[in-house]
Write a protein that holds these residues in place. Structure first.
Motif, mmCIF file in Angstrom:
data_model
loop_
_atom_site.group_PDB
_atom_site.id
_atom_site.type_symbol
_atom_site.label_atom_id
_atom_site.label_comp_id
_atom_site.label_asym_id
_atom_site.label_seq_id
_atom_site.Cartn_x
_atom_site.Cartn_y
_atom_site.Cartn_z
ATOM 1 N N VAL A 18 35.988 52.478 40.220
ATOM 2 C CA VAL A 18 37.036 53.028 41.083
ATOM 3 C C VAL A 18 38.108 51.977 41.360
ATOM 4 C CG1 VAL A 18 37.507 53.886 43.411
ATOM 5 C CG2 VAL A 18 35.606 54.824 42.099
ATOM 6 N N LEU A 19 37.693 50.744 41.636
ATOM 7 C CA LEU A 19 38.674 49.682 41.894
ATOM 8 C C LEU A 19 39.489 49.355 40.643
ATOM 9 C CD1 LEU A 19 36.586 47.368 44.214
ATOM 10 C CD2 LEU A 19 38.594 48.712 44.838
ATOM 11 N N GLN A 20 38.882 49.424 39.467
ATOM 12 C CA GLN A 20 39.635 49.217 38.221
ATOM 13 C C GLN A 20 40.673 50.326 38.031
ATOM 14 O OE1 GLN A 20 39.997 46.935 36.039
ATOM 15 N NE2 GLN A 20 38.247 45.600 36.280
ATOM 16 N N LEU A 21 40.295 51.566 38.338
ATOM 17 C CA LEU A 21 41.243 52.675 38.227
ATOM 18 C C LEU A 21 42.415 52.500 39.189
ATOM 19 C CD1 LEU A 21 39.013 55.847 37.847
ATOM 20 C CD2 LEU A 21 40.565 54.867 36.175
ATOM 21 N N ILE A 22 42.115 52.146 40.425
ATOM 22 C CA ILE A 22 43.169 51.940 41.421
ATOM 23 C C ILE A 22 44.069 50.781 41.017
ATOM 24 C CG2 ILE A 22 43.606 51.246 43.811
ATOM 25 C CD1 ILE A 22 41.043 52.820 44.548
ATOM 26 N N SER A 23 43.465 49.692 40.546
ATOM 27 C CA SER A 23 44.247 48.533 40.108
ATOM 28 C C SER A 23 45.163 48.896 38.936
ATOM 29 C CB SER A 23 43.304 47.409 39.699
ATOM 30 O OG SER A 23 44.011 46.357 39.100
ATOM 31 N N GLY A 24 44.624 49.597 37.955
ATOM 32 C CA GLY A 24 45.434 50.010 36.803
ATOM 33 C C GLY A 24 46.553 50.954 37.202
ATOM 34 N N PHE A 25 46.261 51.861 38.117
ATOM 35 C CA PHE A 25 47.281 52.795 38.584
ATOM 36 C C PHE A 25 48.413 52.052 39.287
ATOM 37 C CE2 PHE A 25 48.955 55.506 42.010
ATOM 38 C CZ PHE A 25 49.505 56.517 41.247
ATOM 39 N N LEU A 26 48.059 51.117 40.186
ATOM 40 C CA LEU A 26 49.079 50.365 40.917
ATOM 41 C C LEU A 26 49.884 49.450 39.999
ATOM 42 C CD1 LEU A 26 47.129 49.447 44.169
ATOM 43 C CD2 LEU A 26 48.954 51.139 43.895
ATOM 44 N N LEU A 27 49.215 48.799 39.047
ATOM 45 C CA LEU A 27 49.946 47.939 38.109
ATOM 46 C C LEU A 27 50.907 48.750 37.249
ATOM 47 C CD1 LEU A 27 47.120 45.497 36.978
ATOM 48 C CD2 LEU A 27 49.137 44.948 38.352
ATOM 49 N N THR A 28 50.486 49.930 36.827
ATOM 50 C CA THR A 28 51.362 50.796 36.035
ATOM 51 C C THR A 28 52.523 51.319 36.870
ATOM 52 O OG1 THR A 28 49.480 51.468 34.676
ATOM 53 C CG2 THR A 28 51.425 52.869 34.602
ATOM 54 N N MET A 29 52.245 51.672 38.108
ATOM 55 C CA MET A 29 53.278 52.237 38.968
ATOM 56 C C MET A 29 54.370 51.203 39.296
ATOM 57 S SD MET A 29 52.794 54.411 42.485
ATOM 58 C CE MET A 29 52.057 53.093 43.393
#
Length: 82
Positions: A18-29
Motif C-alpha cells: 500500500v505504501l509503495q502504491l501511495i508513493s508511486g501515485f504521489l511521485l507520478t502526480m
C-alpha cells in the motif's frame, strides 16, 4: 506463535504494498518532465529509467515495519481481553 508470525508477515506485506502504491501515485502526480536539455536547445536522447534511491525504500520499509508491529500488538491485546 505461528499465527503471530503469519499475521506479522501478512500485515508487513500489505502495508509495504500500500505504501509503495501511495508513493508511486504521489511521485507520478508531482512529476514534471523536462523536455528540453540542460541548455534548452534540444530534446534529451537518453532517459533514466528504473533508478532506485535507497532512502525512500528504507522509509517505506521502516514504516511498514511499524505498521506491522502495531497490528501485532493490537491483535495481542485483543486476544488477551477475550
Amino acid at each position: 506463535m505461528l499465527k503471530k508470525m503469519i499475521l506479522f508477515m501478512m500485515s508487513f506485506m500489505i502495508a509495504y504494498f500500500v505504501l509503495q502504491l501511495i508513493s508511486g501515485f504521489l511521485l507520478t502526480m508531482f512529476f514534471t518532465p523536462d523536455f528540453m536539455g540542460e541548455n534548452g536547445t534540444h530534446l534529451q536522447t537518453q532517459v533514466a529509467f528504473g533508478s532506485v534511491h535507497l532512502i525512500p525504500v528504507l522509509v517505506i520499509s521502516l514504516t511498514s515495519l511499524v505498521v506491522a508491529l502495531t497490528i501485532l500488538q493490537l491483535s495481542k491485546r485483543k486476544l488477551e481481553n477475550h
